[in-house]
Design a protein around this motif. Structure first.
Motif, mmCIF file in Angstrom:
data_model
loop_
_atom_site.group_PDB
_atom_site.id
_atom_site.type_symbol
_atom_site.label_atom_id
_atom_site.label_comp_id
_atom_site.label_asym_id
_atom_site.label_seq_id
_atom_site.Cartn_x
_atom_site.Cartn_y
_atom_site.Cartn_z
ATOM 1 N N PRO A 244 -6.067 60.597 -121.990
ATOM 2 C CA PRO A 244 -7.160 60.621 -121.018
ATOM 3 C C PRO A 244 -6.766 59.900 -119.732
ATOM 4 O O PRO A 244 -5.880 59.050 -119.715
ATOM 5 C CB PRO A 244 -8.283 59.872 -121.737
ATOM 6 N N GLY A 245 -7.442 60.280 -118.649
ATOM 7 C CA GLY A 245 -7.283 59.581 -117.387
ATOM 8 C C GLY A 245 -5.927 59.728 -116.745
ATOM 9 O O GLY A 245 -5.497 58.851 -115.986
ATOM 10 N N THR A 246 -5.237 60.830 -117.009
ATOM 11 C CA THR A 246 -3.879 61.003 -116.493
ATOM 12 C C THR A 246 -3.871 61.864 -115.223
ATOM 13 O O THR A 246 -4.813 62.624 -114.966
ATOM 14 C CB THR A 246 -2.985 61.664 -117.552
ATOM 15 N N PRO A 247 -2.800 61.746 -114.409
ATOM 16 C CA PRO A 247 -2.717 62.544 -113.176
ATOM 17 C C PRO A 247 -2.830 64.045 -113.416
ATOM 18 O O PRO A 247 -3.424 64.757 -112.606
ATOM 19 C CB PRO A 247 -1.338 62.178 -112.619
ATOM 20 N N LEU A 248 -2.283 64.532 -114.524
ATOM 21 C CA LEU A 248 -2.346 65.969 -114.789
ATOM 22 C C LEU A 248 -3.790 66.443 -114.903
ATOM 23 O O LEU A 248 -4.181 67.456 -114.325
ATOM 24 C CB LEU A 248 -1.566 66.310 -116.058
ATOM 25 N N LEU A 249 -4.603 65.723 -115.650
ATOM 26 C CA LEU A 249 -5.991 66.134 -115.845
ATOM 27 C C LEU A 249 -6.798 66.035 -114.555
ATOM 28 O O LEU A 249 -7.744 66.805 -114.352
ATOM 29 C CB LEU A 249 -6.642 65.293 -116.943
ATOM 30 N N ALA A 250 -6.397 65.121 -113.677
ATOM 31 C CA ALA A 250 -7.101 64.969 -112.401
ATOM 32 C C ALA A 250 -6.680 66.019 -111.386
ATOM 33 O O ALA A 250 -7.378 66.235 -110.391
ATOM 34 C CB ALA A 250 -6.831 63.578 -111.830
ATOM 35 N N ALA A 251 -5.561 66.700 -111.656
ATOM 36 C CA ALA A 251 -4.967 67.583 -110.649
ATOM 37 C C ALA A 251 -5.341 69.046 -110.819
ATOM 38 O O ALA A 251 -4.914 69.875 -110.016
ATOM 39 C CB ALA A 251 -3.440 67.443 -110.692
ATOM 40 N N VAL A 252 -6.125 69.396 -111.858
ATOM 41 C CA VAL A 252 -6.328 70.811 -112.183
ATOM 42 C C VAL A 252 -7.797 71.215 -112.095
ATOM 43 O O VAL A 252 -8.696 70.381 -112.127
ATOM 44 C CB VAL A 252 -5.785 71.133 -113.589
ATOM 45 N N ASP A 253 -8.004 72.528 -112.021
ATOM 46 C CA ASP A 253 -9.365 73.069 -112.031
ATOM 47 C C ASP A 253 -10.006 72.932 -113.405
ATOM 48 O O ASP A 253 -11.217 72.705 -113.513
ATOM 49 C CB ASP A 253 -9.331 74.554 -111.644
ATOM 50 N N CYS A 254 -9.188 73.092 -114.448
ATOM 51 C CA CYS A 254 -9.701 73.083 -115.819
ATOM 52 C C CYS A 254 -8.903 72.090 -116.664
ATOM 53 O O CYS A 254 -7.875 72.435 -117.253
ATOM 54 C CB CYS A 254 -9.584 74.477 -116.441
ATOM 55 N N PRO A 255 -9.348 70.833 -116.733
ATOM 56 C CA PRO A 255 -8.645 69.855 -117.564
ATOM 57 C C PRO A 255 -8.996 70.023 -119.044
ATOM 58 O O PRO A 255 -10.163 70.183 -119.397
ATOM 59 C CB PRO A 255 -9.146 68.520 -117.030
ATOM 60 N N VAL A 256 -7.974 69.999 -119.898
ATOM 61 C CA VAL A 256 -8.168 70.092 -121.344
ATOM 62 C C VAL A 256 -7.511 68.874 -121.983
ATOM 63 O O VAL A 256 -6.277 68.776 -122.064
ATOM 64 C CB VAL A 256 -7.553 71.391 -121.910
ATOM 65 N N LEU A 257 -8.332 67.923 -122.414
ATOM 66 C CA LEU A 257 -7.826 66.712 -123.049
ATOM 67 C C LEU A 257 -7.767 66.911 -124.559
ATOM 68 O O LEU A 257 -8.771 67.228 -125.195
ATOM 69 C CB LEU A 257 -8.738 65.525 -122.726
ATOM 70 N N LEU A 258 -6.576 66.705 -125.119
ATOM 71 C CA LEU A 258 -6.375 66.737 -126.562
ATOM 72 C C LEU A 258 -6.015 65.314 -126.987
ATOM 73 O O LEU A 258 -4.846 64.938 -127.030
ATOM 74 C CB LEU A 258 -5.245 67.711 -126.925
ATOM 75 N N ASP A 259 -7.024 64.526 -127.276
ATOM 76 C CA ASP A 259 -6.833 63.085 -127.475
ATOM 77 C C ASP A 259 -6.385 62.811 -128.902
ATOM 78 O O ASP A 259 -7.190 62.471 -129.779
ATOM 79 C CB ASP A 259 -8.123 62.341 -127.145
ATOM 80 N N THR A 260 -5.085 62.930 -129.136
ATOM 81 C CA THR A 260 -4.546 62.790 -130.488
ATOM 82 C C THR A 260 -4.140 61.362 -130.832
ATOM 83 O O THR A 260 -3.866 61.053 -131.991
ATOM 84 C CB THR A 260 -3.328 63.709 -130.667
ATOM 85 N N GLY A 261 -4.060 60.474 -129.835
ATOM 86 C CA GLY A 261 -3.742 59.076 -130.113
ATOM 87 C C GLY A 261 -2.297 58.854 -130.510
ATOM 88 O O GLY A 261 -1.447 59.730 -130.365
ATOM 89 N N PRO A 262 -1.988 57.663 -131.049
ATOM 90 C CA PRO A 262 -0.610 57.329 -131.409
ATOM 91 C C PRO A 262 -0.077 58.223 -132.527
ATOM 92 O O PRO A 262 -0.822 58.684 -133.396
ATOM 93 C CB PRO A 262 -0.706 55.876 -131.883
ATOM 94 N N GLU A 263 1.235 58.429 -132.505
ATOM 95 C CA GLU A 263 1.892 59.239 -133.523
ATOM 96 C C GLU A 263 2.350 58.358 -134.689
ATOM 97 O O GLU A 263 2.641 57.167 -134.510
ATOM 98 C CB GLU A 263 3.113 59.943 -132.922
ATOM 99 N N VAL A 264 2.449 58.961 -135.867
ATOM 100 C CA VAL A 264 2.956 58.242 -137.032
ATOM 101 C C VAL A 264 4.359 57.709 -136.736
ATOM 102 O O VAL A 264 4.696 56.569 -137.060
ATOM 103 C CB VAL A 264 2.963 59.154 -138.275
ATOM 104 N N ILE A 265 5.208 58.545 -136.144
ATOM 105 C CA ILE A 265 6.496 58.082 -135.629
ATOM 106 C C ILE A 265 6.266 57.831 -134.145
ATOM 107 O O ILE A 265 6.128 58.773 -133.356
ATOM 108 C CB ILE A 265 7.607 59.125 -135.851
#
Length: 303
Positions: free
Chosen positions: A168-189
C-alpha cells in the motif's frame, strides 16, 4: 538501519525456524501461506472490476493490452499476454508484454534492468502505446523504476493505466488510473515475492483478462467458444464444446466445425439456428462476435 516500509520486504513473524522444519511441515507451511494470495485478490475485487469496466470501451475500439513488469512480475505479464491467444483467439499483436531486460529476462535475470526508468518509458514508446490501449504495470514492491517509467510514458500517450502492487501507499498505485492493491504482507521466505505476492498477481491478472474476454464475447455461457484448436487435444475440446452447447452428436459437431474453419462459436450458431457457415459468421459480425446476442436475437440483426 531504517526499516523498509514495504510489507513485502518484512520478515514473517511466524516462521523464524523455517530451515529447521521437517520436509512435510516445510511443505505445509509454504502451501498454507499461499492462501493469503487468494484473500488479497478477493479484497481487491472491486478495484479489478473497475479496471475491467474502464478497459472495455478502449478494447472494443481496437485497443491493446500492454503489460509492463520486471523479474517475476514481468514474467507473469508475459504469461498472461501469451495465453490470451490460444484461449480466446485474441490477436497476438493486441497483447504486448514488456519486460525489463527484454526477452532474455524471461529465462534469466538481467542485472540492473529493473532500475532503468528511462528504459521503461522507451519500451512503451517503441510499442506505440496510444489512447485506446490499456497499460498494466505490475510490481510487487510498487517502486520498480522500469515499471514507473513505463507508466510515465503510458499516461503521456493517453492510455488507460492499471497498476498492480503488493504494497500500500506506493508510487505505482499513486501513478495510475486504476490502482489494484494486493496486500499479501511478508513472505514466508522473507522478500521472495515469487511466492504469495506472485501468486496473487497471477490470480489478479487471470481474473482481469478473463473478465475482459467474457465481456468481449469470447465466452458463451461458461464455454471458451473462441478457443484456437492448434493441436489434437484442443481439436477434441472444440468438438466437445460444440456438442455441449448445442446438444448435437459428435459427427454433426465435427462437420459444423469443418465448415466453420474450426470456429467453435460459428459452429454453435450454425447448429442452433440451422444456418450455414457464411450466415452464422455474418450474424456474429453484426453482434460484434457475441454468440449470446445472436442467439437471443433470432434474426441475428438481419433484415
Amino acid at each position: 538501519m531504517t526499516p523498509d516500509p514495504r510489507r513485502t520486504e518484512g520478515v514473517h513473524p511466524d516462521h523464524p525456524d523455517l530451515d529447521r522444519l521437517a520436509v512435510p511441515d516445510l511443505v505445509r507451511v509454504l502451501a498454507d501461506d499461499q492462501r493469503g494470495a487468494v484473500t488479497a485478490v478477493q479484497a481487491a475485487a472491486p478495484a479489478i472490476a473497475r479496471a475491467v469496466e474502464l478497459a472495455l470501451p478502449r478494447l472494443e475500439r481496437g485497443g491493446r493490452l500492454v503489460y509492463a513488469g520486471a523479474g517475476t512480475s514481468g514474467r507473469l505479464g508475459v504469461l498472461d499476454a501469451t495465453e490470451l491467444t490460444p484461449t480466446f483467439s485474441w490477436p497476438t499483436e493486441r497483447a504486448v508484454p514488456l519486460i525489463a531486460g527484454g526477452s532474455r529476462a524471461i529465462r534469466e535475470a538481467v542485472e540492473g534492468a529493473e532500475d532503468d526508468r528511462a528504459a521503461g518509458a522507451a519500451d512503451v514508446g517503441a510499442a506505440g502505446v496510444g489512447p485506446d490501449d490499456v497499460l498494466i504495470g505490475i510490481a510487487a514492491s510498487g517502486t520498480t523504476p522500469y515499471v514507473l517509467g513505463a507508466l510515465d510514458a503510458g499516461r503521456l500517450s493517453g492510455a488507460l493505466t492499471v497498476g498492480v502492487s503488493n504494497n500500500p501507499g506506493t508510487p505505482l498505485l499513486a501513478a495510475v488510473d486504476c490502482p489494484v492493491l494486493l496486500d499479501t504482507g511478508p513472505e514466508v521466505i522473507s522478500g521472495s515475492t515469487r511466492l504469495k505476492a506472485g501468486t496473487a498477481q497471477k490470480i489478479a491478472l487471470n481474473t482481469f483478462s478473463s473478465a475482459v474476454m467474457v465481456r468481449l464475447g469470447k465466452v458463451y455461457g461458461n464455454l471458451m467458444v473462441d478457443v484456437r484448436a492448434t493441436n489434437a487435444k484442443l481439436e477434441g475440446r472444440a468438438v466437445r464444446l460444440v456438442c455441449h452447447a448445442t446438444g448435437a452428436d459428435e459427427a454433426s459437431a465435427t462437420a459444423a466445425l469443418a465448415q466453420s474453419g474450426g470456429s467453435v462459436k460459428t459452429a454453435v450458431v450454425m447448429l442452433l439456428l440451422g444456418v450455414g457457415a457464411a450466415a452464422a459468421t455474418a450474424r456474429l459480425d453484426a453482434h460484434r462476435g457475441h454468440a449470446r446476442a445472436v442467439l437471443e436475437d433470432r434474426t441475428g440483426g438481419q433484415p
